[in-house]
Design a protein around this motif. Structure first.
Motif, PDB file in Angstrom:
ATOM      1  N   ASP A  86       0.829  -1.198   0.000  1.00 29.40           N
ATOM      2  CA  ASP A  86       0.000   0.000   0.000  1.00 29.40           C
ATOM      3  C   ASP A  86       0.867   1.253   0.000  1.00 29.40           C
ATOM      4  N   VAL A  87       1.903   1.251   0.827  1.00 30.11           N
ATOM      5  CA  VAL A  87       2.796   2.414   0.925  1.00 30.11           C
ATOM      6  C   VAL A  87       3.529   2.647  -0.397  1.00 30.11           C
ATOM      7  N   VAL A  88       4.090   1.580  -0.961  1.00 31.00           N
ATOM      8  CA  VAL A  88       4.831   1.724  -2.218  1.00 31.00           C
ATOM      9  C   VAL A  88       3.895   2.138  -3.351  1.00 31.00           C
ATOM     10  N   ARG A  89       2.711   1.540  -3.399  1.00 32.52           N
ATOM     11  CA  ARG A  89       1.744   1.871  -4.453  1.00 32.52           C
ATOM     12  C   ARG A  89       1.360   3.352  -4.396  1.00 32.52           C
ATOM     13  N   ARG A  90       1.152   3.871  -3.191  1.00 33.12           N
ATOM     14  CA  ARG A  90       0.835   5.294  -3.062  1.00 33.12           C
ATOM     15  C   ARG A  90       2.004   6.157  -3.524  1.00 33.12           C
ATOM     16  N   TYR A 108      12.065   4.208 -16.979  1.00 34.10           N
ATOM     17  CA  TYR A 108      12.103   3.155 -15.971  1.00 34.10           C
ATOM     18  C   TYR A 108      11.573   3.701 -14.649  1.00 34.10           C
ATOM     19  N   ILE A 109      11.002   2.810 -13.873  1.00 31.90           N
ATOM     20  CA  ILE A 109      10.463   3.200 -12.571  1.00 31.90           C
ATOM     21  C   ILE A 109      10.794   2.091 -11.586  1.00 31.90           C
ATOM     22  N   GLY A 110      11.225   2.478 -10.369  1.00 27.69           N
ATOM     23  CA  GLY A 110      11.692   1.446  -9.464  1.00 27.69           C
ATOM     24  C   GLY A 110      11.396   1.702  -8.008  1.00 27.69           C
ATOM     25  N   VAL A 111      11.614   0.642  -7.222  1.00 29.71           N
ATOM     26  CA  VAL A 111      11.447   0.709  -5.778  1.00 29.71           C
ATOM     27  C   VAL A 111      12.809   0.459  -5.129  1.00 29.71           C
ATOM     28  N   LEU A 112      13.100   1.244  -4.107  1.00 33.39           N
ATOM     29  CA  LEU A 112      14.382   1.179  -3.414  1.00 33.39           C
ATOM     30  C   LEU A 112      14.130   1.282  -1.922  1.00 33.39           C
ATOM     31  N   ASP A 113      14.276   0.178  -1.209  1.00 37.12           N
ATOM     32  CA  ASP A 113      14.048   0.193   0.234  1.00 37.12           C
ATOM     33  C   ASP A 113      15.129   1.005   0.943  1.00 37.12           C
ATOM     34  N   ALA A 114      14.804   1.468   2.146  1.00 40.94           N
ATOM     35  CA  ALA A 114      15.677   2.405   2.849  1.00 40.94           C
ATOM     36  C   ALA A 114      16.891   1.753   3.498  1.00 40.94           C
ATOM     37  N   ASP A 115      16.923   0.425   3.562  1.00 39.23           N
ATOM     38  CA  ASP A 115      18.026  -0.250   4.252  1.00 39.23           C
ATOM     39  C   ASP A 115      19.087  -0.766   3.285  1.00 39.23           C
ATOM     40  N   PHE A 116      19.384   0.011   2.253  1.00 41.73           N
ATOM     41  CA  PHE A 116      20.414  -0.355   1.278  1.00 41.73           C
ATOM     42  C   PHE A 116      21.424   0.774   1.115  1.00 41.73           C
ATOM     43  N   VAL A 117      22.629   0.395   0.684  1.00 45.21           N
ATOM     44  CA  VAL A 117      23.638   1.336   0.205  1.00 45.21           C
ATOM     45  C   VAL A 117      24.079   0.822  -1.152  1.00 45.21           C
ATOM     46  N   LEU A 118      24.104   1.709  -2.155  1.00 46.20           N
ATOM     47  CA  LEU A 118      24.365   1.310  -3.534  1.00 46.20           C
ATOM     48  C   LEU A 118      25.751   1.743  -3.997  1.00 46.20           C
ATOM     49  N   GLU A 119      26.379   0.899  -4.814  1.00 46.62           N
ATOM     50  CA  GLU A 119      27.623   1.332  -5.442  1.00 46.62           C
ATOM     51  C   GLU A 119      27.320   2.480  -6.393  1.00 46.62           C
ATOM     52  N   GLU A 171       7.005   0.299 -19.895  1.00 44.40           N
ATOM     53  CA  GLU A 171       5.948  -0.443 -20.584  1.00 44.40           C
ATOM     54  C   GLU A 171       5.583  -1.712 -19.829  1.00 44.40           C
ATOM     55  N   CYS A 172       6.567  -2.383 -19.257  1.00 41.94           N
ATOM     56  CA  CYS A 172       6.307  -3.591 -18.485  1.00 41.94           C
ATOM     57  C   CYS A 172       5.513  -3.264 -17.228  1.00 41.94           C
ATOM     58  N   PHE A 173       5.880  -2.162 -16.579  1.00 39.15           N
ATOM     59  CA  PHE A 173       5.172  -1.721 -15.381  1.00 39.15           C
ATOM     60  C   PHE A 173       3.687  -1.522 -15.675  1.00 39.15           C
ATOM     61  N   ARG A 174       3.412  -0.917 -16.812  1.00 46.90           N
ATOM     62  CA  ARG A 174       2.024  -0.691 -17.197  1.00 46.90           C
ATOM     63  C   ARG A 174       1.314  -2.025 -17.496  1.00 46.90           C
ATOM     64  N   TYR A 179       2.124  -1.309  -9.657  1.00 44.57           N
ATOM     65  CA  TYR A 179       2.562  -1.991  -8.449  1.00 44.57           C
ATOM     66  C   TYR A 179       1.363  -2.657  -7.791  1.00 44.57           C
ATOM     67  N   ARG A 180       1.468  -3.953  -7.557  1.00 45.07           N
ATOM     68  CA  ARG A 180       0.335  -4.741  -7.089  1.00 45.07           C
ATOM     69  C   ARG A 180       0.027  -4.468  -5.622  1.00 45.07           C
ATOM     70  N   LEU A 181      -1.256  -4.397  -5.297  1.00 46.26           N
ATOM     71  CA  LEU A 181      -1.693  -4.220  -3.918  1.00 46.26           C
ATOM     72  C   LEU A 181      -2.000  -5.587  -3.333  1.00 46.26           C
TER      73      LEU A 181
END
Length: 315
Positions: A86-90, A108-119, A171-174, A179-181
């Protein structure tokens, strides 16, 4: 399928954050330092009672491409089965509307959780992979932990993207319905994408360091009970789930017990399974013994690509 986003470098991301005052600054530093920055980053502060919201607002004041949503709907607890989706979908709803309204180009559209560090080149590597294969619909990086000063790959199927950090081709996202609830939204969208003819993958050498173990936010028992519950809802057979628990048991009996207990609990409660019969059968086949043996072979082959030196991390 249309591949209009095939040569785009623009992407937007959403981060759900609840009580992440320790992790959010680390994540933000790695996002700000990306070799290819997001066109828009929406941080969703989910009823935090620490400094998460304040930190997010400071970031937004400093960087115009960062936006913050504060949810104040008095959510009780934090139930991964429904609340997370629900949170991500909003967040996606706000991000897409804002990007379209401001004419921000993105492929492109993406989700990134807060407990990561990226190169530093994390998203650059993902987008290059999209450019090289127009049939790719969903991509993630590889998930890593730091153990005794070394990067350790978590060793998951390289053909299956992690839930986070991941990017969808627009296009895949659509086509998968956004994002599925509901439970296991990342798993459902992964299987839907494959059912619709898209390819998916991990870019294993795109390093995403996870600051706490998957399912570890709630304690492994509760986390794996929810995972077992979700597996029942998705239509996974009990035989397949039991085999996974046997593999888990030597390294972590608590995880193995939780996985089985959650599945049985869902069965006893008569929880409804996925209504899409074709999708449910697709998942059941993918979780068969023969399919799981192929996944193990892919994991063994992928280890040859895994960087192990801590010095590989740039953020």
């Amino acid at each position: 399928m249309r591949y209009r986003s095939s040569k785009s470098w623009g992407y937007i991301i959403v981060t759900p954050a609840k009580n992440e005052e320790e992790n959010l600054p680390l994540l933000a530093r790695s996002v700000i330092n990306q070799s290819v920055r997001p066109r828009l980053w929406v941080i969703v502060d989910d009823n935090s009672n620490d400094r998460t919201g304040e930190i997010a607002e400071d970031l937004a004041r400093e960087h115009g491409w960062i936006k913050v949503i504060h949810l104040k709907d008095r959510a009780v607890g934090y139930d991964l089965r429904y609340r997370y989706s629900d949170v991500v979908r909003r967040g996606f709803g706000v991000a897409i509307s804002y990007a379209i309204g401001k004419r921000i180009p993105f492929g492109y559209i993406g989700v990134l959780d807060a407990d990561f560090v990226l190169e530093r080149r994390f998203f650059e590597k993902l987008i290059r992979a999209f450019h090289e294969n127009e049939r790719l619909g969903i991509l993630s990086g590889g998930g890593y932990y730091i153990r005794n000063g070394r990067l350790v790959w978590e060793g998951t199927d390289p053909a299956r993207p992690k839930g986070s950090p991941r990017l969808f081709r627009r296009e895949c996202f659509r086509e998968v319905g956004g994002y599925r609830l509901g439970p296991s939204p990342d798993t459902v969208s992964y299987y839907l994408a494959r059912l619709l003819g898209w390819e998916t993958a991990q870019v294993v050498d795109a390093i995403a360091v996870q600051l706490r173990e998957t399912e570890g936010r709630f304690g492994f028992l509760r986390g794996y009970e929810m995972l077992g519950w979700s597996n029942y809802k998705l239509g996974t057979s009990f035989t397949s789930l039991l085999a996974r628990s046997v593999i888990l048991f030597p390294s972590n009996p608590l995880k193995a017990y939780g996985l089985v207990a959650g599945y049985i609990k869902a069965f006893k409660l008569g929880e409804k399974r996925l209504e899409n019969i074709a999708l449910r059968e697709f998942i059941r086949t993918d979780m068969s013994l023969a399919s799981n043996l192929k996944k193990l072979e892919r994991i063994r082959n992928a280890r040859k690509l895994v960087p192990v030196r801590e010095s590989e991390l740039r953020g």
